[in-house]
Structures are given as structure tokens and as C-alpha cells.
Design a protein around this motif. Structure first.
Motif, PDB file in Angstrom:
ATOM      1  N   CYS A   1      48.599  18.213  41.419  1.00 49.10           N
ATOM      2  CA  CYS A   1      47.434  19.115  41.496  1.00 49.10           C
ATOM      3  C   CYS A   1      47.853  20.569  41.245  1.00 49.10           C
ATOM      4  N   PRO A   2      46.927  21.402  40.774  1.00 49.83           N
ATOM      5  CA  PRO A   2      47.233  22.837  40.710  1.00 49.83           C
ATOM      6  C   PRO A   2      47.564  23.337  42.120  1.00 49.83           C
ATOM      7  N   GLY A   3      48.665  24.042  42.247  1.00 52.10           N
ATOM      8  CA  GLY A   3      49.049  24.575  43.560  1.00 52.10           C
ATOM      9  C   GLY A   3      49.839  23.606  44.417  1.00 52.10           C
TER      10      GLY A   3
ATOM     11  N   LEU B   1      42.523  34.277  43.536  1.00 47.24           N
ATOM     12  CA  LEU B   1      42.559  33.714  42.186  1.00 47.24           C
ATOM     13  C   LEU B   1      43.539  34.533  41.357  1.00 47.24           C
ATOM     14  N   TYR B   2      44.200  33.869  40.453  1.00 45.82           N
ATOM     15  CA  TYR B   2      45.176  34.555  39.598  1.00 45.82           C
ATOM     16  C   TYR B   2      44.690  34.558  38.151  1.00 45.82           C
ATOM     17  N   GLN B   3      45.128  35.581  37.412  1.00 45.53           N
ATOM     18  CA  GLN B   3      44.753  35.674  36.003  1.00 45.53           C
ATOM     19  C   GLN B   3      45.932  36.196  35.182  1.00 45.53           C
TER      20      GLN B   3
ATOM     21  N   PRO C   1      48.357  22.749  35.903  1.00 46.15           N
ATOM     22  CA  PRO C   1      47.236  22.375  35.029  1.00 46.15           C
ATOM     23  C   PRO C   1      46.109  23.396  34.975  1.00 46.15           C
ATOM     24  N   ALA C   2      46.193  24.458  35.784  1.00 43.25           N
ATOM     25  CA  ALA C   2      45.153  25.497  35.691  1.00 43.25           C
ATOM     26  C   ALA C   2      45.333  26.353  34.434  1.00 43.25           C
ATOM     27  N   PHE C   3      46.525  26.314  33.828  1.00 40.83           N
ATOM     28  CA  PHE C   3      46.764  27.097  32.600  1.00 40.83           C
ATOM     29  C   PHE C   3      46.199  26.372  31.389  1.00 40.83           C
TER      30      PHE C   3
HETATM   31  S1  SF4 Z   1      47.469  29.176  38.256  1.00 36.95           S
HETATM   32 FE1  SF4 Z   1      49.195  29.976  39.451  1.00 36.95          FE
HETATM   33  S2  SF4 Z   1      48.326  30.597  41.445  1.00 36.95           S
HETATM   34 FE2  SF4 Z   1      46.818  29.248  40.417  1.00 36.95          FE
HETATM   35  S3  SF4 Z   1      47.290  27.179  41.197  1.00 36.95           S
HETATM   36 FE3  SF4 Z   1      48.432  27.415  39.261  1.00 36.95          FE
HETATM   37  S4  SF4 Z   1      50.448  28.161  39.905  1.00 36.95           S
HETATM   38 FE4  SF4 Z   1      49.071  28.462  41.665  1.00 36.95          FE
END
Ligand code: SF4
Ligand code: SF4
Length: 254
Positions: free
Chosen positions: A14-16, A198-200, A219-221
Motif C-alpha cells: 500500500c502507499p505509505g 499530503l505530499y506533492q 504507488p501514489a506516484f
Molecule cells: S507519496 Fe510519499 S508521503 Fe505519500 S504515501 Fe507515497 S511515500 Fe508516503
């Protein structure tokens, strides 16, 4: 017959997920030919690229026992992965064997404070029993030290620098080492915490090296045309990716 063009979607952490941070840290410091026995849990997904931290899995609880064998039979470094729930269930006897026979390898216990893969059931390290009653949590570090492991470290893998240094020390130690990599399952944490950062990606700073995608693989990227972006619906705010980016291009959304 139905012909549909579906994008390949391999199973991913999972993301995170804190296991991703542990695997990333391990791969940064371990020799290329390290052998990775693994065990049964979400973390078995370390099998897939880019982590490739699951070379051998026989059955539940086998990673430490097979780690004994690989370390004895080869000159390669061995890092056995096992989750907290599996450790209490079936990892302890093999760890006792490893101490008793003076084996020389590293055990990383991926402690996310739950039995995550099957739906967050409690285990002997948690404060609830299987019926939801209060129970005495069994202290993992005390157990590991108590059976005679001399080199034991407890880390939070979301601090990558700390994690890398601890794993390096464990690899350099002459004898058995245990690293307890402790951070809660992100799904559990999200249930309890309402707020999340939240990150960007700062497009002016991003050099499109894609380390965040190809090596860290949260996977959030995703790629949007030629830009690396973070999907706000997927980001859990774990804060690890800014430590991965060599160009300081990832930050909190203000
Ligand atoms: S994008 Fe970065 S901060 Fe967001 S869940 Fe993925 S690793 Fe963590
Ligand atoms: S690691 Fe940083 S610089 Fe490289 S692509 Fe990702 S955000 Fe951009």
C-alpha cells in the motif's frame, strides 16, 4: 472472447506501507548477492521488483530456520524477513535454534503491530486477545534479548537514515543480529488518525530521475505527460519519499 486492453497491475504494498521503507533501506546497504528468506504476510510482496527481497519461502515461520541453513551453507550475507504475527506464531523456535547454534545472519522482524494481511487480527504482541478483551502484550524486544540474541536494534523504518545505519551495523556484526523494524500498518493508522499530510512534487525542482517511481515505487506516484506527480487520493502522508528524492523536490502540500 473479450479483448480488452487492461494495464498490468501487479500486487503492490500500500502507499505509505512501512515495509516499503524497510526494503528500500535494506537494498541500499546490503551486498548485491544477499540471500533473502522471507515469510507469510503482506511483506511477501517484497518478492517483486524493485525490492526483490524474497528469495525463498517454504512455509509459515520458515524464514529464520532457512536463514540458518543458507548462512551455514554459503558465504553470502543472509537477511531473513518475518512479520510480528508470524514471529510470535512460528518464528521463535527457529530463533532459539539460531542462538543455540551460534548462527551468523540478520533477522529483520517487520513489526506493524497487527496481523495485517488477514484483516488486522490481534497477536500476542498486541493489547487485545482474539475475543477483543484486554490482554498482556508480550514485549518482542525483551523476548529476543531474553533468549540470548546479543545484537538487537529497534528502528522506525520511516526514518531512512536511521534504518540504513542499523541494518549496516547488523550486517557487520559477527554473529546473529535482530532488527525490529517497528511502525504501524498504514491502514490501521489511517483508521485511527483523521488528519493526514499530503505530499506533492515541486515541478521546478524535479529532475525526473524517477527514483521515487523505479526504486522506491510508492504507488501514489504517476507520470502525467512528462511530469512526475503524486495522486492525493492515494498519498497517506507517510513522509518517506522526501528522504528518497535526491533533489529535495517533494514536500508537504501547504
Ligand atoms: S507519496 Fe510519499 S508521503 Fe505519500 S504515501 Fe507515497 S511515500 Fe508516503
Ligand atoms: S525522485 Fe525527486 S527528482 Fe527524481 S523524479 Fe522523483 S520527485 Fe523528481
Amino acid at each position: 472472447n473479450i479483448e480488452v486492453n487492461v494495464a498490468p497491475r501487479p500486487p503492490v504494498l500500500c502507499p505509505g506501507c512501512p515495509h516499503r521503507a524497510t526494503y528500500y533501506a535494506v537494498k541500499q546497504v546490503a551486498p548485491k548477492d544477499t540471500i533473502y528468506p522471507t515469510d507469510i504476510g503482506c511483506y511477501t510482496l517484497g518478492l517483486l521488483p524493485p525490492y526483490e527481497t524474497a528469495d525463498f519461502l517454504l512455509c509459515m515461520g520458515s524464514s529464520i530456520g532457512t536463514g540458518c541453513g543458507f548462512s551455514y551453507a554459503t558465504k553470502q550475507k543472509v537477511i531473513s524477513f518475518i512479520g510480528d504475527s508470524t514471529f510470535y506464531h512460528a518464528g521463535l523456535p527457529a530463533l532459539i535454534n539460531a542462538v543455540h547454534h551460534n548462527h551468523d545472519f540478520v533477522v529483520v522482524i517487520l513489526d506493524n503491530s497487527t496481523t495485517a494481511m488477514t484483516g488486522h487480527q490481534p497477536h500476542p504482541g498486541t493489547e487485545l486477545d482474539g475475543m477483543g478483551n484486554e490482554a498482556l502484550p508480550i514485549d518482542m524486544e525483551k523476548v529476543v534479548r531474553g533468549i540470548g540474541v546479543k545484537h538487537v536494534e529497534v528502528i522506525d523504518p520511516r526514518n531512512l537514515k536511521e534504518a540504513k545505519e542499523a541494518i549496516k551495523r547488523a550486517l557487520e556484526h559477527d554473529g546473529l543480529s535482530v532488527v525490529i523494524s517497528k511502525a504501524p500498518c498504514i491502514l490501521l493508522e489511517r483508521k485511527l488518525k483523521k488528519e493526514r499530510k499530503l505530499y506533492q512534487v515541486n515541478q521546478e525542482k524535479c529532475k525526473k530521475c524517477k527514483i521515487c517511481i523505479t526504486k522506491f515505487a510508492c504507488p501514489a506516484f504517476y507520470m502525467d505527460e512528462n511530469e512526475v506527480k503524486i495522486n492525493p487520493a492515494l498519498c497517506t502522508g507517510c513522509g518517506v519519499c522526501p528522504q528518497v528524492c535526491p533533489f529535495d523536490a517533494i514536500g508537504v502540500v501547504e
